[in-house]
Write a protein that holds these residues in place. Structure first.
Motif, PDB file in Angstrom:
ATOM      1  N   TYR A   7      -2.413  73.086 -77.585  1.00  0.00           N
ATOM      2  CA  TYR A   7      -2.823  74.315 -76.908  1.00  0.00           C
ATOM      3  C   TYR A   7      -2.212  74.358 -75.510  1.00  0.00           C
ATOM      4  O   TYR A   7      -1.771  73.338 -74.967  1.00  0.00           O
ATOM      5  N   MET A   8      -2.193  75.555 -74.946  1.00  0.00           N
ATOM      6  CA  MET A   8      -1.815  75.718 -73.542  1.00  0.00           C
ATOM      7  C   MET A   8      -2.886  76.574 -72.867  1.00  0.00           C
ATOM      8  O   MET A   8      -3.472  77.459 -73.499  1.00  0.00           O
ATOM      9  N   GLU A   9      -3.151  76.287 -71.582  1.00  0.00           N
ATOM     10  CA  GLU A   9      -4.192  77.000 -70.849  1.00  0.00           C
ATOM     11  C   GLU A   9      -3.822  77.079 -69.379  1.00  0.00           C
ATOM     12  O   GLU A   9      -3.053  76.240 -68.873  1.00  0.00           O
ATOM     13  N   PRO A  10      -4.352  78.095 -68.682  1.00  0.00           N
ATOM     14  CA  PRO A  10      -4.067  78.180 -67.234  1.00  0.00           C
ATOM     15  C   PRO A  10      -4.828  77.096 -66.473  1.00  0.00           C
ATOM     16  O   PRO A  10      -5.951  76.741 -66.837  1.00  0.00           O
ATOM     17  N   LEU A  11      -4.215  76.582 -65.415  1.00  0.00           N
ATOM     18  CA  LEU A  11      -4.877  75.625 -64.536  1.00  0.00           C
ATOM     19  C   LEU A  11      -5.818  76.349 -63.587  1.00  0.00           C
ATOM     20  O   LEU A  11      -5.761  77.571 -63.444  1.00  0.00           O
ATOM     21  N   GLU A  12      -6.674  75.569 -62.921  1.00  0.00           N
ATOM     22  CA  GLU A  12      -7.594  76.168 -61.962  1.00  0.00           C
ATOM     23  C   GLU A  12      -6.804  76.821 -60.830  1.00  0.00           C
ATOM     24  O   GLU A  12      -5.674  76.442 -60.536  1.00  0.00           O
ATOM     25  N   GLU A  13      -7.414  77.809 -60.184  1.00  0.00           N
ATOM     26  CA  GLU A  13      -6.733  78.585 -59.142  1.00  0.00           C
ATOM     27  C   GLU A  13      -6.252  77.672 -58.018  1.00  0.00           C
ATOM     28  O   GLU A  13      -6.963  76.773 -57.570  1.00  0.00           O
TER      29      GLU A  13
END
Length: 753
Positions: free
Chosen positions: A570-576
């Motif tokens: 999977y791929m996901e956005p990192l924290e801001e």
């Protein structure tokens, strides 16, 4: 409250002596009665004792300290840094005539020795010099004020022990002042503030001091107050000695004591009390004397200021007018009295032979040699390498080792630098800033005498935000352009060069329009290369906004050994705020053999360099591999690398990608009459107004504006304000763009492909 403060001091002393709480309480009534009866007399006696004990002049409290100071002079553009440096060189007899930054004699200031600097009236490169004030050797680096050349400030502060932050008495704390203060904090550098331009119309040093305390969050207080302001500015009152000094003569070299009026005396006493209170907050010894209401003479106060300054708990503020030759000599006294010598600073190297274990460095000539190459410059005799020596002694003819490459190099020529003048020396020791000719190295390399693999920590280098396409006008200029770009790459860590894979154009990237304009002009002047310059390009970024899974099988069979690789994850956005690209191995078991995992990581990172939307790098993304499959014969490193590359492209489009554009902090200063026009133009450029306030006859507008809408703004601002407006621009962050603009950019990218 004063009586209670005094009693608290006695209570603290009683505790140390073992006096019980009951005994302390029984003493309270007697203490308060005595304090009430004798209050007026004690206060008068205290004042008499305090000022009767003051010496005629504060002795330099640094005489028992080291005799070297390494300082930088930094500020917002047009605050008077270079003018101040010119006066320092004059008063220390390094130069014998004063020339102005925009002088009519065509000579220009000593430290602005590049033709471009003299033409534009700005500092482009940081310039080093040295001088001697009384018994102290001072190495000075004059840094640029324009935000496009912020790396010059970064690398100067990286190697300096102390700094002078120059603030304009009219403009006060401006955008670049805040940036410079942040850089000084990053490297833990003690500093003085110098409020300059007291002779200017609208000068208000006390407003500037209040801004420094509020906007920069500094525990700061003035050591001087002015004798008159604007055209009446004639001198300063020293709050330590309580004497007023005037600066007379053609160049302010004649300093004399002048009488104070009753109002000036009263103001000075009030400001001295404020100074003592602020220093007492930062220094325990003075705090105890303050609570006990003991007399504080100039020597005691000076020593406390030094301790508080070195511990970064207090910032002394001095003032004057460098252009009118007032206040510079007391500033030099303050540099030697309050800023650290190399011996006062704790430096640490990293020992590569012991897993980068920190190694404290003793700033002495007998220790192992540790020197940092912090700046490179192409000179008439080859590469000039600026070095700061942290430990040991460096001699001409020595063999030294580059810790990065472990290559041994000989020191052919050792020099001290004064702007563009060089003075040959035979040796330099810990604390010195010198230069070496003819050494091949990179900015940030550490050199030793071979006794160990030591390295100094690197400096912070911001990412470039703007690009230009270059094409030499003549075919035979290609070689010259390559040599010029190669030199600039070595000199400037924020300058980048790449080749567009589709158009084969040479792309240069930097910190802003002026930054790139200067390099194009330097190519023309120094290498005789005329270039056609393409339209400025914004360094966009891409990012994903939601998590998505991938399951990709790369299978190819066409005779002979095939290719087989399957990756699941999977791929996901990192924290801001996290801009990196993270690869995570969450495999359980060996469905993908461990030998192929580096190829998987390489494939994903390579794919993230070019997003699907507009071909710009992807940031702020985590990619995890959880499962997969391999073939006993057909699997290979190439197969898994290609599988990951295609898996990324397939999943990326499903993760709702967005385009991010650089947003700039913009500060605009212009006469108040143009306020409405300026704000309207900022709104038209899709900017967001952060603040707007009047400062004297000017208005200062702070806004955040997309970089793509700021091209050509300098010309637009000049026409809007009849040439009276000025602005500074600094990178703030990347933010997502509107959907219609994203669709337009994506369509343009697809058509160009």
């Amino acid at each position: 409250m004063k009586a209670w403060g005094g009693f608290q001091g006695l209570t603290a002393a009683a505790k140390l002596l073992g006096v019980s709480a009951q005994q302390q309480q029984s003493e309270l009534a007697a203490f308060c009665w005595a304090r009430a009866q004798l209050g007026g007399a004690v206060q008068q006696l205290t004042n008499l004792r305090t000022f009767a004990a003051l010496p005629e002049r504060v002795e330099d409290s640094s005489q028992q300290q080291g005799t070297t100071r390494n300082i930088g002079i930094s500020a917002h553009i047009d605050s008077g840094k270079t003018t101040l440096t010119e006066r320092i060189l004059f008063y220390t007899n390094r130069i014998h005539a004063i020339h102005e930054v925009r002088g009519k004699d065509g000579v220009g200031a000593k430290m602005d020795f590049m033709d471009l600097e003299r033409e534009k009236g700005i500092t482009i490169q940081s310039a080093a010099t040295y001088c001697q004030w009384k018994d102290t050797n001072i190495n000075i680096i004059d840094t640029p004020g324009h935000v496009d050349f912020t790396v010059e400030v970064e690398r100067a502060l990286r190697v300096l022990d102390g700094a002078i932050l120059v603030l304009c008495a009219v403009g006060g704390v401006q955008s670049q002042s805040i940036t410079v203060d942040r850089q000084m904090r990053r490297y833990g550098i003690p500093r003085l503030c110098f409020v300059n331009k007291l002779d200017r119309s609208g000068a208000d040093p006390f407003k500037v001091i209040a801004q420094a305390q509020a906007k920069l969050a500094l525990n700061a207080a003035p050591l001087q107050i002015p004798l008159g302001l604007e055209e009446r500015h004639s001198g300063l009152i020293d709050l330590l000695t309580m004497k007023a000094y005037s600066f007379d003569g053609a160049h302010g070299q004649d300093i004399s004591v002048v009488p104070m009026t009753a109002d000036q005396q009263q103001l000075a006493e009030s400001k001295r009390a404020d100074l003592i209170e602020r220093v007492a907050e930062a220094d325990d010894e003075l705090s105890e004397m303050f609570l006990m209401e003991q007399p504080i003479d100039a020597g005691t106060l000076s020593e406390a200021i030094r301790r508080a300054t070195l511990s970064l708990k207090f910032v002394p503020i001095l003032m004057g007018s460098a252009y009118k030759n007032k206040g510079v000599q007391p500033l030099l006294d303050a540099v030697t009295a309050y800023l650290p010598a190399p011996e006062d600073t704790n430096y640490t190297a990293l020992d590569a032979d012991k897993e980068e274990e920190p190694l404290p460095l003793t700033s002495g000539r007998d220790g192992p040699l540790v020197a940092l190459a912090f700046k490179l410059e192409e000179g008439r005799y080859g590469q000039l390498t600026y070095m700061r020596i942290y430990s040991g002694t460096l001699r001409k003819g020595d063999s030294i080792t580059n810790s990065s490459t472990m290559k041994k190099l000989k020191v052919p020529r050792l020099v001290r630098i004064s702007a563009n003048e060089l003075e040959d020396i035979q040796e330099a020791e810990a604390g010195d800033i010198v230069a070496i000719f003819g050494m091949e190295c990179s900015s940030g390399d550490t050199f030793t005498d071979g006794s160990g693999r030591y390295s100094m920590t690197s400096m912070n280098v911001p990412d470039p935000v703007m690009s230009l396409a270059l094409l030499p006008k003549s075919r035979d200029s290609g070689g010259k352009m390559s040599r010029a770009l190669s030199r600039f790459l070595k000199e400037d860590p924020t300058f980048k060069v790449s080749v567009d894979g589709e158009s084969s154009q040479t792309i240069i990237s930097g910190m802003g329009e002026l930054h790139l304009e200067v390099y194009v002009e330097r190519m023309r002047r120094e290498y005789d290369v005329d270039c056609e310059v393409g339209a400025p390009r914004v360094n966009y970024r891409e990012a994903i906004t939601q998590r998505t899974n991938f399951d990709y099988l790369h299978k190819k069979q066409s005779g002979g050994q095939g290719q087989y690789g399957r990756v699941i994850g999977y791929m996901e956005p990192l924290e801001e705020g996290n801009k990196g690209v993270e690869f995570v191995n969450e495999m359980v078991g060996n469905a993908i053999p461990p030998a192929y995992m580096p190829s998987c990581e390489k494939g994903f990172l390579e794919a993230a360099n070019t997003g699907n939307l507009i071909g710009h790098p992807v940031e702020g993304i985590r990619i995890a591999v959880t499962d997969g499959a391999a073939h006993a014969v057909d699997s290979s490193e190439l197969a898994f690398k290609l599988a990951c590359l295609y898996a990324f492209r397939d999943a990326y489009s499903k993760a709702k990608p967005v385009i991010l554009e650089p947003i700039m902090n913009v500060e605009i200063r212009a006469p108040t009459e143009f306020q409405g026009t300026i704000i309207g133009d900022v709104n038209r450029r899709k900017g967001l107004i952060q603040n707007s306030e009047a400062e004297g006859e000017d208005v200062v507008v702070e806004a955040q504006v997309p970089l793509s809408d700021m091209f050509g703004y300098s010309t637009g601002l000049r026409s809007m304000t009849q040439g009276k407006g000025e602005f500074t621009m600094e990178y703030a962050r990347h933010a997502s763009i509107p959907s219609e603009k994203q669709s337009q950019l994506a369509a343009t990218y697809r058509s160009s492909r």
